[in-house]
Design a protein around this motif. Structure first.
Motif, short mmCIF file in Angstrom:
data_model
loop_
_atom_site.label_atom_id
_atom_site.label_comp_id
_atom_site.label_asym_id
_atom_site.label_seq_id
_atom_site.Cartn_x
_atom_site.Cartn_y
_atom_site.Cartn_z
N SER A 21 0.83 -1.21 0.00
CA SER A 21 0.00 0.00 0.00
C SER A 21 0.87 1.26 0.00
O SER A 21 0.50 2.27 -0.61
N ALA A 22 2.03 1.19 0.67
CA ALA A 22 2.94 2.33 0.64
C ALA A 22 3.40 2.60 -0.78
O ALA A 22 3.46 3.75 -1.24
N PHE A 23 3.71 1.52 -1.48
CA PHE A 23 4.18 1.67 -2.86
C PHE A 23 3.07 2.24 -3.74
O PHE A 23 3.32 3.09 -4.60
N GLU A 24 1.86 1.78 -3.52
CA GLU A 24 0.73 2.27 -4.32
C GLU A 24 0.50 3.77 -4.10
O GLU A 24 0.19 4.50 -5.04
N MET A 27 3.08 5.59 -5.91
CA MET A 27 2.82 5.50 -7.33
C MET A 27 1.75 6.51 -7.76
O MET A 27 1.86 7.16 -8.80
N ASN A 28 0.73 6.64 -6.94
CA ASN A 28 -0.35 7.56 -7.27
C ASN A 28 0.10 9.02 -7.25
O ASN A 28 -0.46 9.86 -7.94
N ALA A 29 1.13 9.27 -6.42
CA ALA A 29 1.62 10.64 -6.32
C ALA A 29 2.65 10.94 -7.41
O ALA A 29 2.99 12.11 -7.64
N ALA A 35 3.88 5.36 -14.75
CA ALA A 35 4.11 4.99 -16.14
C ALA A 35 5.13 3.86 -16.23
O ALA A 35 4.98 2.92 -17.01
N GLU A 36 6.17 3.97 -15.40
CA GLU A 36 7.20 2.93 -15.40
C GLU A 36 6.62 1.59 -14.96
O GLU A 36 6.92 0.55 -15.54
#
Lengths: 281, 179
Positions: A21-24, A27-29, A35-36
Motif C-alpha cells: 500500500s505504501a508503494f501504491e 505511485m499515485n503521487a 508509467a514505469e
C-alpha cells in the motif's frame, strides 16, 4: 533496493501488504513512477503470454492418435524409422561423397535389403509428387481410425497434421515394408534434409573416440573406419541424433561445436527402443 | 510412470511429462467440450489452455495436488469452456444490438514483445520465461539451464531483463507499447 526491484516485487506479488500500500501511494503521487510500473507490467505480461503460447505450441505439435496409451516410445520408433531411411538415402545417393567415408554402401544396404540404393532417388521424387494428393486422404483416414466422434476441424491452419507419426508406426510394425515408410517419410519435409555429412578422422591421437558438429557436418574422431557405423535421426518434437557403432548407441548433440567424447547411452528404455527398431530393419 | 512421478516431473519443469499427460487424457478432455456444443478445434484449444494453467501452478509450487491430475485438469477445462460459452453468448447478443467489437488483448503489444524476445537469444528468453511464468526458483533455473549456481542464475536473470527492457524502450515509444 532500487526502484526497478521495487517495481518488480510489486508486480510479481513479492511485497507484503504494508509495503504494497505504501508503494501504491507513492505511485499515485508520482505519474512517472506509475508509467514505469505500467511499462514493466506490460513487459512481464508479455513474457508470460509468450511462454504460455510457447507451451501451447509445444502441445499442439504433439501427435495425438491411436487408442494406445504407450505413446512416447512408439512415436519415437516411428520417427526413427524415417530417420534411418534418411541415412539409407544419404548413403544411396552419395556413396562417394567423401573419400573419408570408408563404410561401403553395400554394408548399409545389406541391412536394408528392401531398398535398393539406386531406386531410392526415383521413389523419392515420385512420392513427393504424390504426397500432395495423398496427404488429405490419409489425414481423414487417421481421423477415422483414432476416434469415431471426431468433428472435422474447420480451422485447418491451427491443426497439427493429425498424427501421421502414430499411424506410420502401426503400419510399420505390422507390415514392416519399406514402401510403407518411404512415401510417408516424404510427408515430413525435415527428413529430406536429414543427410548429415559425416567426416572421419583418426589422425589426431588425442581424440580417441570423440565427435563434433562443425558447419552442420558431423566429424567423428577415432578408429571408426574399422567398423560399421550408422547415424540415426529422430525427427520428433525434439530433433535428436544418435550414433550406432559397434553394438552401442551414442547420443550426438548437434549444438556441440567443440570436440567432445562420445558417451554411451545406458538408458535401457531408450536402448531397447533403438535396438528393437534396428532389428526390424 | 505413475501419477506421483508425473506430477513431480512437471513440478520440476519437465515438458516431456506434460506432453505425456496431454496425450494420455486428450480424448477424455476434448470429449467434454465436444459433447457440449464445441468443435474439436475449440476442444483442443480449451484442453491446451487448461494444461498450461496446470503447468504454471505446478511449476510455481502453488499447487498441492489432492485429487488425480485428470480430475484437476478436467475441472479447469470445465471452467474455461463455461467461460468461453458465456463469452460467445454475450458476443452474439452484442452483435445483435450494435456493432461493438470486443477489444482483444492488444495484439500490437504482443507483436512488439515477440520481436524483442526473439532478439534476446535462447538462454535469456528461457531464463525470463522460467522466472516470470513458470515461477521457478533460482536453483531450479540454474539446474535446468546448466548454470553453475543460483548466483549465476540471478545475474543472468537481471541482465536478461535489463536487455529486454532496453530493447522494448529503444525500439518503441512507451505510447506505442501501452496503447
Amino acid at each position: 533496493m532500487s526502484q526497478i526491484e521495487l517495481i518488480e516485487d510489486y508486480l510479481t506479488n513479492r511485497m507484503d501488504d504494508g509495503a504494497r500500500s505504501a508503494f501504491e501511494e507513492q505511485m499515485n503521487a508520482d505519474p512517472q513512477l506509475k508509467a514505469e510500473v505500467n511499462l514493466q507490467k506490460g513487459i512481464i505480461e508479455g513474457v508470460k503470454s509468450a511462454r504460455a503460447a510457447e507451451l501451447k505450441a509445444m502441445l499442439n505439435n504433439v501427435p495425438i492418435g491411436g487408442a494406445s496409451s504407450a505413446f512416447i516410445g512408439k512415436i519415437a520408433i516411428a520417427t526413427i524409422s524415417a530417420g534411418i531411411l534418411g541415412t539409407v538415402l544419404y548413403f544411396g545417393l552419395k556413396p562417394t561423397a567423401s573419400e573419408e567415408i570408408i563404410t561401403p554402401t553395400e554394408e548399409i544396404t545389406t541391412e536394408q535389403p528392401h531398398t535398393p540404393s539406386i531406386e531410392t532417388p526415383k521413389e523419392q521424387i515420385e512420392t513427393i509428387a504424390e504426397s500432395i494428393e495423398t496427404q488429405p486422404v490419409e489425414s481423414e483416414k487417421i481421423k477415422n481410425n483414432s476416434s469415431a466422434e471426431v468433428v472435422r476441424p474447420k480451422k485447418a491452419e491451427k491443426v497439427t497434421p493429425p498424427s501421421i507419426d502414430v499411424l506410420d508406426l502401426t503400419e510399420d510394425i505390422n507390415n514392416n515394408k519399406e514402401e510403407m515408410v518411404a512415401p510417408r517419410s516424404t510427408n515430413k519435409p525435415t527428413l529430406s534434409a536429414s543427410t548429415i555429412e559425416v567426416e572421419l578422422d583418426d589422425s589426431n591421437k588425442s581424440y580417441s573416440f570423440h565427435y563434433q558438429f562443425k558447419d552442420s557436418r558431423l566429424a567423428l574422431y577415432g578408429p571408426f573406419d574399422s567398423s560399421l557405423y550408422e547415424i540415426i535421426e529422430l525427427n520428433g518434437a525434439v530433433h535428436s541424433i544418435f550414433l550406432y557403432y559397434n553394438d552401442s548407441y551414442y547420443h550426438l548433440d548437434q549444438k556441440e561445436h567443440s570436440v567432445v567424447p562420445l558417451i554411451m547411452i545406458r538408458d535401457t528404455k531408450l536402448l531397447n527402443m533403438l535396438e528393437e527398431y534396428r532389428k526390424k530393419n | 510412470m505413475d501419477e506421483k512421478e508425473i506430477f513431480e516431473r512437471i513440478q520440476k519443469g519437465d515438458e516431456k511429462a506434460l506432453e505425456f499427460i496431454y496425450k494420455k487424457y486428450y480424448r477424455m478432455m476434448t470429449k467434454l467440450v465436444m459433447t457440449n456444443s464445441g468443435t474439436e478445434d475449440e476442444a483442443r484449444d480449451v484442453y491446451q489452455d487448461a494444461l498450461v494453467v496446470f503447468w504454471q501452478k505446478a511449476t510455481s509450487g502453488k499447487l498441492v495436488l489432492t485429487s488425480k491430475i485428470s480430475t484437476y485438469v478436467y475441472s479447469i477445462c470445465q471452467n474455461l469452456w463455461r467461460k468461453e460459452l458465456d463469452r460467445k453468448k454475450r458476443l452474439s447478443h452484442e452483435a445483435k444490438d450494435s456493432s461493438v467489437t470486443i477489444d482483444m488483448d492488444s495484439p500490437e503489444r504482443e507483436k512488439i514483445m515477440d520481436k524483442c524476445l526473439n532478439q534476446l537469444g535462447e538462454t535469456c528468453r528461457k531464463v525470463l520465461m522460467y522466472y516470470y511464468f513458470d515461477e521457478m526458483s533460482m536453483q531450479e533455473i540454474a539446474d535446468r539451464l546448466g548454470f553453475a549456481n543460483t548466483d549465476t542464475a540471478k545475474t543472468k536473470k537481471y541482465k536478461c531483463k535489463q536487455k529486454l527492457d532496453e530493447l522494448v524502450r529503444s525500439q518503441y515509444s512507451e505510447k506505442d507499447f501501452l496503447d
